[in-house]
Design a protein around this motif. Sequence first.
Motif, PDB file in Angstrom:
ATOM      1  N   MET A   1       0.859  -1.207   0.000  1.00 23.68           N
ATOM      2  CA  MET A   1       0.000   0.000   0.000  1.00 23.68           C
ATOM      3  C   MET A   1       0.885   1.243   0.000  1.00 23.68           C
ATOM      4  O   MET A   1       1.714   1.401   0.888  1.00 23.68           O
ATOM      5  N   LYS A   2       0.717   2.096  -1.012  1.00 30.84           N
ATOM      6  CA  LYS A   2       1.582   3.292  -1.134  1.00 30.84           C
ATOM      7  C   LYS A   2       1.137   4.409  -0.207  1.00 30.84           C
ATOM      8  O   LYS A   2      -0.061   4.673  -0.078  1.00 30.84           O
ATOM      9  N   LYS A   3       2.135   5.033   0.454  1.00 27.90           N
ATOM     10  CA  LYS A   3       1.838   6.122   1.390  1.00 27.90           C
ATOM     11  C   LYS A   3       1.638   7.424   0.625  1.00 27.90           C
ATOM     12  O   LYS A   3       2.476   7.805  -0.190  1.00 27.90           O
ATOM     13  N   GLY A   4       0.548   8.110   0.889  1.00 26.05           N
ATOM     14  CA  GLY A   4       0.291   9.384   0.210  1.00 26.05           C
ATOM     15  C   GLY A   4       0.565  10.568   1.116  1.00 26.05           C
ATOM     16  O   GLY A   4       1.459  10.522   1.955  1.00 26.05           O
ATOM     17  N   LYS A   5      -0.241  11.598   0.948  1.00 27.30           N
ATOM     18  CA  LYS A   5      -0.087  12.860   1.696  1.00 27.30           C
ATOM     19  C   LYS A   5      -0.342  12.680   3.191  1.00 27.30           C
ATOM     20  O   LYS A   5      -1.161  11.844   3.580  1.00 27.30           O
ATOM     21  N   LYS A   6       0.348  13.495   3.997  1.00 24.80           N
ATOM     22  CA  LYS A   6       0.069  13.491   5.432  1.00 24.80           C
ATOM     23  C   LYS A   6      -1.299  14.158   5.657  1.00 24.80           C
ATOM     24  O   LYS A   6      -1.554  15.246   5.158  1.00 24.80           O
ATOM     25  N   LEU A   7      -2.186  13.477   6.375  1.00 24.01           N
ATOM     26  CA  LEU A   7      -3.518  14.041   6.607  1.00 24.01           C
ATOM     27  C   LEU A   7      -3.609  14.725   7.963  1.00 24.01           C
ATOM     28  O   LEU A   7      -4.351  15.675   8.147  1.00 24.01           O
ATOM     29  N   TYR A   8      -2.852  14.173   8.924  1.00 16.52           N
ATOM     30  CA  TYR A   8      -2.979  14.663  10.297  1.00 16.52           C
ATOM     31  C   TYR A   8      -1.741  14.256  11.076  1.00 16.52           C
ATOM     32  O   TYR A   8      -1.224  13.155  10.888  1.00 16.52           O
ATOM     33  N   GLU A   9      -1.238  15.145  11.913  1.00 18.84           N
ATOM     34  CA  GLU A   9      -0.142  14.758  12.812  1.00 18.84           C
ATOM     35  C   GLU A   9      -0.531  15.061  14.244  1.00 18.84           C
ATOM     36  O   GLU A   9      -0.831  16.204  14.603  1.00 18.84           O
ATOM     37  N   GLY A  10      -0.543  14.023  15.072  1.00 16.63           N
ATOM     38  CA  GLY A  10      -0.865  14.202  16.494  1.00 16.63           C
ATOM     39  C   GLY A  10       0.407  14.135  17.319  1.00 16.63           C
ATOM     40  O   GLY A  10       1.510  14.233  16.781  1.00 16.63           O
ATOM     41  N   LYS A  11       0.221  13.959  18.642  1.00 20.70           N
ATOM     42  CA  LYS A  11       1.388  13.975  19.527  1.00 20.70           C
ATOM     43  C   LYS A  11       2.227  12.705  19.373  1.00 20.70           C
ATOM     44  O   LYS A  11       3.450  12.764  19.458  1.00 20.70           O
ATOM     45  N   ALA A  12       1.590  11.588  19.129  1.00 17.66           N
ATOM     46  CA  ALA A  12       2.337  10.326  19.070  1.00 17.66           C
ATOM     47  C   ALA A  12       2.198   9.602  17.731  1.00 17.66           C
ATOM     48  O   ALA A  12       2.885   8.603  17.500  1.00 17.66           O
ATOM     49  N   LYS A  13       1.306  10.105  16.854  1.00 17.67           N
ATOM     50  CA  LYS A  13       1.080   9.381  15.596  1.00 17.67           C
ATOM     51  C   LYS A  13       0.853  10.338  14.425  1.00 17.67           C
ATOM     52  O   LYS A  13       0.490  11.492  14.620  1.00 17.67           O
ATOM     53  N   ILE A  15      -1.082  10.340  10.484  1.00 15.87           N
ATOM     54  CA  ILE A  15      -1.990   9.619   9.581  1.00 15.87           C
ATOM     55  C   ILE A  15      -1.693  10.053   8.142  1.00 15.87           C
ATOM     56  O   ILE A  15      -1.624  11.256   7.853  1.00 15.87           O
ATOM     57  N   TYR A  16      -1.482   9.071   7.253  1.00 15.44           N
ATOM     58  CA  TYR A  16      -1.227   9.334   5.833  1.00 15.44           C
ATOM     59  C   TYR A  16      -2.362   8.767   4.993  1.00 15.44           C
ATOM     60  O   TYR A  16      -2.909   7.703   5.325  1.00 15.44           O
ATOM     61  N   GLU A  17      -2.649   9.438   3.886  1.00 17.77           N
ATOM     62  CA  GLU A  17      -3.665   8.883   2.979  1.00 17.77           C
ATOM     63  C   GLU A  17      -3.059   7.750   2.148  1.00 17.77           C
ATOM     64  O   GLU A  17      -1.845   7.597   2.096  1.00 17.77           O
ATOM     65  N   THR A  18      -3.927   6.945   1.541  1.00 12.76           N
ATOM     66  CA  THR A  18      -3.478   5.887   0.625  1.00 12.76           C
ATOM     67  C   THR A  18      -4.265   6.062  -0.685  1.00 12.76           C
ATOM     68  O   THR A  18      -5.112   6.961  -0.774  1.00 12.76           O
ATOM     69  N   GLN A  19      -4.019   5.180  -1.660  1.00 16.09           N
ATOM     70  CA  GLN A  19      -4.769   5.281  -2.925  1.00 16.09           C
ATOM     71  C   GLN A  19      -6.248   4.964  -2.718  1.00 16.09           C
ATOM     72  O   GLN A  19      -7.095   5.341  -3.510  1.00 16.09           O
ATOM     73  N   ASP A  20      -6.534   4.226  -1.614  1.00 21.13           N
ATOM     74  CA  ASP A  20      -7.914   3.855  -1.311  1.00 21.13           C
ATOM     75  C   ASP A  20      -8.506   4.905  -0.363  1.00 21.13           C
ATOM     76  O   ASP A  20      -7.989   5.098   0.749  1.00 21.13           O
ATOM     77  N   LYS A  21      -9.587   5.539  -0.761  1.00 20.00           N
ATOM     78  CA  LYS A  21     -10.135   6.640   0.058  1.00 20.00           C
ATOM     79  C   LYS A  21     -10.656   6.169   1.418  1.00 20.00           C
ATOM     80  O   LYS A  21     -10.831   6.983   2.343  1.00 20.00           O
ATOM     81  N   ASP A  22     -10.907   4.869   1.542  1.00 18.82           N
ATOM     82  CA  ASP A  22     -11.444   4.346   2.805  1.00 18.82           C
ATOM     83  C   ASP A  22     -10.358   3.866   3.773  1.00 18.82           C
ATOM     84  O   ASP A  22     -10.656   3.445   4.891  1.00 18.82           O
TER      85      ASP A  22
END
Length: 263
Positions: A1-13, A15-22
């Motif tokens: 699964m290819k890593k896309g754009k960063k969607l959110y950055e929290g204190k410990a984690k 989240i990156y988007e993938t080609q699958d919107k879900d």
Amino acid sequence: MKKGKKLYEGKAKIIYETQDKDLVIQHFKDDATAFNNLKKSSVEGKGVLNNRISEHILTNLSQCGIKTHLIKRLNMREQLIKKAEIFPIEFIVRNIATGSLTKRLGIPEGTVLENPLLEYCYKKDELNDPVISKEHIYNFGWATENEINVIDKMTLRINDLLVGLFRGVGIKLIDFKIEYGKVWNKETEQKEIVLADEISPDTCRLWDSKTEKKLDKDRFRKDLGNIIQGYQEVARRLGIMPEETNISEVNFGKTTSIKFKKK
Ligand code: 5GP
């Protein structure tokens, strides 16, 4: 699964988007924070351990019928998860009184609670995640009464399962925080509630059953030292990463010469 754009950055984690919107990728960082970001540090290896411990726990829960966001672990720091609409609520379960409960209500430290105590906090860093009631949740539309009924049941079941899982490896589950989200179920064509985020020594209080030694993030919060050793101990007891965590120094003793018999 290819890593896309960063969607959110929290204190410990992160989240990156993938080609699958879900689907999204959840990346575990080594950053440790406490007291709403007032205390910050990096604990080398924490992200790897939390990734593996959380994968282990969520997989176990899922085998017992709890729906979670986890699809699979991708590597040492990342998991593929379902993209969920997260409720802005932290669900806290307490079995033994400690932490903010003792401060807030003066309950003596270490009191064994007759029944698991469920608390709700509004996820809002600027306000220090205040404790809220169900009335706040319904009034402000953070979740519906139906959703909270489902979540309460799931949370108490998760507590039962986790208490057992940890008791089996000599650890007392004192308290923990979990989060939930809603995902689209393609088969039922309806939204369903899933356990989200992580369950790890960052989000639980875990004490050794005999010595009551802390094996969780309180080692960081209270400057107890040996943070990573606490997390490694949890991982080792759960049977994760035995090769990395069982390495101990080998004592070869004194060298002696070998004598060969003359023929
Ligand atoms: P307390 O309210 O006593 O500080 O925390 C209760 C439990 O929830 C502890 O296991 C603690 O680790 C967890 N917890 C509460 N709020 C947070 C939070 O914002 N982040 C994390 N990682 N854990 C939390």
